[in-house]
Design a protein around this motif. Structure first.
Motif, short mmCIF file in Angstrom:
data_model
loop_
_atom_site.label_atom_id
_atom_site.label_comp_id
_atom_site.label_asym_id
_atom_site.label_seq_id
_atom_site.Cartn_x
_atom_site.Cartn_y
_atom_site.Cartn_z
N VAL A 20 0.83 -1.21 0.00
CA VAL A 20 0.00 0.00 0.00
C VAL A 20 0.87 1.26 0.00
CG1 VAL A 20 -1.70 1.35 1.29
CG2 VAL A 20 -1.98 -1.13 1.06
N ASP A 113 -8.64 5.76 -1.59
CA ASP A 113 -7.75 5.93 -0.44
C ASP A 113 -7.14 4.61 0.00
OD1 ASP A 113 -8.43 8.59 -0.54
OD2 ASP A 113 -9.43 8.63 1.42
N SER A 114 -7.94 3.55 -0.02
CA SER A 114 -7.49 2.26 0.51
C SER A 114 -6.31 1.69 -0.27
CB SER A 114 -8.64 1.25 0.50
OG SER A 114 -9.11 1.06 -0.83
N ARG A 115 -6.13 2.11 -1.50
CA ARG A 115 -5.04 1.57 -2.32
C ARG A 115 -3.71 2.25 -2.04
NH1 ARG A 115 -6.43 -2.16 -6.97
NH2 ARG A 115 -8.67 -2.41 -6.71
N THR A 119 -2.40 2.93 7.21
CA THR A 119 -3.02 3.47 8.42
C THR A 119 -1.95 3.66 9.50
OG1 THR A 119 -4.98 2.18 7.87
CG2 THR A 119 -4.90 3.15 10.07
N GLN A 271 -14.26 6.94 -0.79
CA GLN A 271 -13.10 7.66 -0.26
C GLN A 271 -12.05 7.71 -1.36
OE1 GLN A 271 -12.57 5.12 3.31
NE2 GLN A 271 -13.05 6.93 4.51
#
Length: 338
Positions: A20, A113-115, A119, A271
């Protein structure tokens, strides 16, 4: 665990743990979600093939970033700079609006966003990461020469030391500092429309209410309500078309003329690029229900929408965001009645 005893599963897991953040780095370098994923896949293959020669003189993470940087620099050798419509043409008055597409390779692409956003434990790091994939900053990055781009991202987004960047790029600390200074100066000169967008993380109550009002106005195709939400200098873009509009009158005028088929659309939150966004489905006159039409990305500042960016290549974007290519009317009605 030594290199010689690393099992296939162990090595796969160690490499995948960085996917990521590497995708985020390559996306900032390349401006393309799909090219970024290709670059990371190439990086992983190169790392796998040469892992037996990795001597551990740097961390695995640093080594992967070195490979990824070289992959991106190779991909950027052709000199293509991805852009937004306002980077290429003047704003078009509504009276002269024409939908002229340009090739996919022209455009700065949206990304989930997740790609690209890991976090991190530190909220400040998370905020910097989000700001650094927002469309205005990404567009400004594309104006930098490739190595300056790499230096700026590594130093200012990922907080690497100058000595670490110098080692990665095979250059001197003085050269890195000089490149960073030039990159900062270029970004300061090329402030883009919407660059002052301010979005809190998570959205504060005022911003959340603004989005709720936007959904109600757009789905109801209520131009009076939408006018109240748009900044007077708001910008609307629609890649792959190079047309862009500025100002409330031209935006709402477009939506009620060329954009009239978007009436009665449905919006699904996504997102995207560290900003609020929606997947827009418009009524499907042939199959019934709703067909995908755009991924919308909104820029917000001072309680108003300043940027309204619609990415229309739904066959590419909707699968990338894990979105269905059709919404059933019945399901939608049940959801509304819930």
């Amino acid at each position: 665990m030594t290199n010689g005893t690393a099992t296939t599963t162990d090595l796969d897991a160690r490499l995948e743990a960085h996917r990521v953040e590497l995708t985020g780095y390559c996306y900032r370098m390349l401006g393309s979600s799909f090219e970024a994923e290709d670059a990371v896949q190439d990086t992983m293959i190169r790392a796998w093939r040469s892992f037996d020669r990795f001597e551990g003189r740097s961390s695995l993470r640093s080594w992967l970033y070195r490979i990824a940087t070289n992959v991106c620099l190779d991909m950027l050798a052709a000199g293509n700079k991805r852009a937004r419509p306002m980077d290429l043409t003047e704003s078009t008055p509504l009276a002269r609006a024409a939908l002229s597409p340009r090739p996919d390779s022209t455009w700065l692409e949206p990304v989930p966003d997740s790609r690209v956003l890991p976090t991190p434990a530190d909220p400040a790091e998370a905020a910097v990461a989000k700001e650094s994939v927002r469309l205005a900053f990404m567009a400004a990055l594309q104006q930098l020469p490739a190595k300056q781009r790499a230096v700026l991202i590594l130093r200012e987004v990922l907080a690497w030391k100058a000595s670490e960047v110098a080692e990665l790029l095979g250059t001197s600390v003085a050269s890195v500092n000089s490149a960073l200074q030039r990159a900062r100066a270029t970004l300061a000169e090329r402030q883009q429309p919407g660059a002052d967008a301010s979005v809190s993380d998570p959205l504060d109550e005022e911003q959340q209410k603004l989005l709720e009002r936007y959904v109600a106005a757009f789905e109801g195709y209520d131009m009076s309500a939408l006018t109240a939400l748009l900044h007077e200098d708001a910008v609307m873009t629609m890649p792959p078309f190079d047309l862009w509009l500025t100002g409330v009158d031209d935006i709402t005028g477009f939506m009620t003329t060329l954009g009239a088929p978007c009436a009665n659309s449905r919006l699904v939150p996504v997102q995207v690029n560290g900003l609020p966004g929606f997947a827009q489905y418009k009524p499907d006159p042939e199959a019934g229900g709703y067909m995908p039409w755009a991924v919308q990305v909104l820029e917000i500042s001072d309680g108003r929408i300043t940027g309204f960016h619609c990415f229309l290549d739904t066959k590419r974007w909707f699968p990338l965001f894990g979105l269905p290519l059709h919404l059933e009317a019945e399901a939608d009605q049940v959801e509304q009645g819930a």
